[in-house]
Design an enzyme around this catalytic site. Structure first.
Site, short mmCIF file in Angstrom:
data_model
loop_
_atom_site.label_atom_id
_atom_site.label_comp_id
_atom_site.label_asym_id
_atom_site.label_seq_id
_atom_site.Cartn_x
_atom_site.Cartn_y
_atom_site.Cartn_z
N GLY A 223 17.01 3.01 -3.51
CA GLY A 223 17.63 3.18 -2.19
C GLY A 223 16.63 3.70 -1.18
O GLY A 223 16.66 4.89 -0.81
N SER B 29 15.21 1.23 1.70
CA SER B 29 15.37 0.54 2.99
C SER B 29 16.71 0.87 3.63
O SER B 29 17.73 1.02 2.94
CB SER B 29 15.28 -0.97 2.79
OG SER B 29 14.07 -1.31 2.19
N GLU C 225 5.46 0.66 -8.61
CA GLU C 225 6.00 -0.68 -8.34
C GLU C 225 4.86 -1.69 -8.30
O GLU C 225 4.93 -2.76 -8.89
CB GLU C 225 6.75 -0.68 -7.00
CG GLU C 225 7.32 -2.06 -6.65
CD GLU C 225 8.06 -2.09 -5.32
OE1 GLU C 225 7.77 -1.26 -4.45
OE2 GLU C 225 8.93 -2.96 -5.16
C1 LIG Z 1 14.90 -9.93 -2.26
C2 LIG Z 1 14.72 -8.54 -1.67
C3 LIG Z 1 14.98 -7.45 -2.44
C4 LIG Z 1 14.83 -6.15 -1.90
N1 LIG Z 1 15.15 -5.09 -2.69
C5 LIG Z 1 15.08 -3.83 -2.16
C6 LIG Z 1 15.49 -2.70 -2.94
O1 LIG Z 1 15.92 -2.83 -4.09
N2 LIG Z 1 15.44 -1.48 -2.37
C7 LIG Z 1 14.99 -1.28 -1.10
O2 LIG Z 1 14.94 -0.13 -0.66
N3 LIG Z 1 14.59 -2.34 -0.32
C8 LIG Z 1 14.63 -3.60 -0.83
N4 LIG Z 1 14.27 -4.69 -0.06
C9 LIG Z 1 13.90 -4.46 1.33
C10 LIG Z 1 12.44 -4.68 1.65
O3 LIG Z 1 11.63 -3.66 1.11
C11 LIG Z 1 12.33 -4.74 3.19
O4 LIG Z 1 13.06 -5.88 3.61
C12 LIG Z 1 10.92 -4.83 3.65
O5 LIG Z 1 10.22 -3.63 3.40
C13 LIG Z 1 10.84 -5.14 5.17
O6 LIG Z 1 11.64 -4.31 5.92
P1 LIG Z 1 12.66 -4.88 6.99
O7 LIG Z 1 13.51 -5.92 6.32
O8 LIG Z 1 13.35 -3.73 7.63
O9 LIG Z 1 11.78 -5.64 8.07
P2 LIG Z 1 10.95 -4.97 9.27
O10 LIG Z 1 10.20 -3.81 8.74
O11 LIG Z 1 11.87 -4.77 10.42
O12 LIG Z 1 9.92 -6.12 9.59
C14 LIG Z 1 10.24 -7.27 10.40
C15 LIG Z 1 8.97 -8.08 10.58
O13 LIG Z 1 7.98 -7.31 11.31
C16 LIG Z 1 6.77 -7.23 10.57
N5 LIG Z 1 6.16 -5.90 10.75
C17 LIG Z 1 6.79 -4.70 10.68
N6 LIG Z 1 5.91 -3.69 10.87
C18 LIG Z 1 4.70 -4.26 11.04
C19 LIG Z 1 3.39 -3.75 11.27
N7 LIG Z 1 3.14 -2.45 11.34
N8 LIG Z 1 2.36 -4.65 11.37
C20 LIG Z 1 2.59 -5.98 11.28
N9 LIG Z 1 3.82 -6.54 11.09
C21 LIG Z 1 4.86 -5.69 10.96
C22 LIG Z 1 7.19 -7.43 9.12
O14 LIG Z 1 6.12 -7.91 8.33
C23 LIG Z 1 8.30 -8.46 9.27
O15 LIG Z 1 7.77 -9.75 9.36
C24 LIG Z 1 14.39 -5.98 -0.57
C25 LIG Z 1 14.12 -7.12 0.21
C26 LIG Z 1 14.28 -8.38 -0.32
C27 LIG Z 1 14.01 -9.58 0.54
#
Ligand SMILES: Cc1cc2nc3c(=O)[nH]c(=O)nc-3n(C[C@H](O)[C@H](O)[C@H](O)COP(=O)(O)OP(=O)(O)OC[C@H]3O[C@@H](n4cnc5c(N)ncnc54)[C@H](O)[C@@H]3O)c2cc1C
Length: 396
Positions: free
Chosen positions: A130, A132, A247
């Site tokens: 937990g 994100s 991880e």
């Molecule tokens: C199949 C799957 C399983 C997952 N499982 C888990 C889980 O079990 N537990 C958990 O906690 N999370 C989980 N996640 C979440 C995952 O870790 C996040 O989706 C990921 O870290 C991106 O965060 P966000 O979706 O908020 O996108 P954002 O952080 O909002 O990013 C949006 C876009 O902006 C870009 N971006 C953001 N910041 C920067 C920067 N500083 N420089 C350049 N580009 C940037 C990103 O690369 C992306 O393209 C999972 C995601 C998926 C798809």
């Protein structure tokens, strides 16, 4: 890396090989496989992990006193190589084994280690992560879930999202803010949250594939005993980063094995699909693309071996692991696209259609692979890590 095995390691390989041959379901090798355990496999996955545990094949590097085998990363590598050879499924509790267990071993009190660690290995308790939240993904330190002290408990309110396996999990590695006045990387605490506690609501999110592997998790006045804080109060950022380091380590072992399984399956598909009166594998253009994948796989394998050499010397995985994640995403997505090309017109018919090839597993894998560049840290974030911490470039 020294690829020569000691007599004990050779014996370990023979043990794993014999055990897998004797215990895999007889029709296993012929099944169309995906590299992700799907919902219909969860029950099998639980029993499979339990059998692996009873055979001493889960927690190979973990201390013996907590149910592990106390062996080295070399045996862990051998185990993964054998899984690949027999296309065997990995254990179900991947987040527990890859992240929660090692973090509890590193930061837990003796009582916590005794309470949680072995049940991770046996798959009696499944874990989810937990971290994100709707407004905290790449910028994880912005998380807003709040935990407020109330006597010998904390009361937690907030929302997590994309939580894989939450729908079957018993425990969560939870990051929550305990000091909102502190700078954002400080004032976060790492909790071990009972997913069956009152106030925890799990709502599945349906993905592009049609499956719902991940979830929204709502936390409303959830009471967590103070004894379930892992590490120090307000020091959760450091603990949370340790989990991410493990991880990466788990990814390092798992991804190469998963790529090899997917590649072998794709080569098999190329030999079966027809093209211009012959097989797709005989088509000169497709053949070149397949050969490139085989070459790339060899590069990946030896790059991963370099990382394992560091581990064998007692060093922890460094930011270089991000190179492996970037590479795997790029190649795995390209491999799944190539599989669609091999299918030709059959790419249009998926699961449920009488014309579907391999019960539509290729369409599923192709759609699922789109998430590779997001899960476990996006490709852009991995590139930032490589740029700043491996190459020493200035911060963007
Ligand atoms: C199949 C799957 C399983 C997952 N499982 C888990 C889980 O079990 N537990 C958990 O906690 N999370 C989980 N996640 C979440 C995952 O870790 C996040 O989706 C990921 O870290 C991106 O965060 P966000 O979706 O908020 O996108 P954002 O952080 O909002 O990013 C949006 C876009 O902006 C870009 N971006 C953001 N910041 C920067 C920067 N500083 N420089 C350049 N580009 C940037 C990103 O690369 C992306 O393209 C999972 C995601 C998926 C798809």
């Amino acid at each position: 890396m020294d690829f020569k095995l000691s007599p004990e390691q050779e014996a370990f390989r023979a043990e794993v090989r014999a055990w897998l041959s004797a215990n895999l379901p007889p029709d296993w090798a012929a099944r169309p496989t995906t590299d992700i355990p799907r919902a219909e496999m969860y029950e099998f996955g639980r029993l499979w992990q339990r059998k692996l545990y009873d055979a001493g094949l889960v927690g190979i590097t973990w201390p013996k006193e907590y149910g592990g085998r106390g062996l080295t990363w070399m045996e862990e590598l051998i185990f993964h190589q054998e899984l690949v050879l027999q296309k065997a499924p990995p254990p179900l509790n991947i987040l527990g084994i890859g992240m929660a267990g090692p973090t509890i071993i590193a930061y837990g009190t003796e009582e916590q280690k005794r309470r949680y660690v072995q049940k991770i290995l046996t798959c009696e308790e499944i874990w989810c992560q937990g971290y994100s939240e709707p407004n905290a993904g790449s910028d994880l330190a912005s998380l807003q879930t709040r935990a407020v002290r109330d006597g010998d408990h904390f009361v937690v309110n907030g929302q997590k999202v994309w939580t894989s396996l939450a729908q079957v999990a018993d425990w969560m590695m939870l990051l929550a803010r305990t000091d909102p006045g502190a700078p954002k990387h400080k004032g976060i605490t790492y909790f071990l949250l009972d997913m069956h506690a009152p106030g925890v609501t799990v709502r599945p999110l349906r993905q592009l594939t049609g499956d719902a592997e991940f979830n929204e998790v709502f936390l409303e006045n959830v009471r967590i005993p103070a004894s379930q804080v892992l590490g120090e109060l307000n020091q959760g950022w450091g603990v949370g980063i340790t989990t991410l380091m493990y991880e990466r380590l788990a990814l390092g072992f798992g991804l190469q094995a998963r790529f090899q399984i997917a590649l072998d399956a794709t080569l098999g598909l190329a030999r079966r699909m027809r093209r211009n009166g012959g097989t797709a594998a005989g088509d000169p253009v497709l053949r070149q693309k397949l050969a490139q994948m085989v070459i790339d796989n060899a590069v990946f394998k030896y790059t991963a071996a370099r990382a394992i050499t560091r581990l064998l010397k007692g060093e922890l995985p460094g930011p270089e692991a991000s190179v492996g994640k970037i590479w795997w995403c790029d190649r795995h997505q390209a491999l799944q696209e190539l599989a669609q090309e091999l299918l030709g017109p059959y790419a249009q018919v998926g699961r449920g259609s009488p014309w579907a090839v391999d019960q539509g597993v290729w369409q599923y894998s192709f759609l699922r692979s789109r998430a590779n560049s997001i899960e476990g840290g996006t490709t852009e974030i991995q590139r930032n890590i490589v740029g700043e911490r491996v190459l020493g470039l200035p911060k963007g």
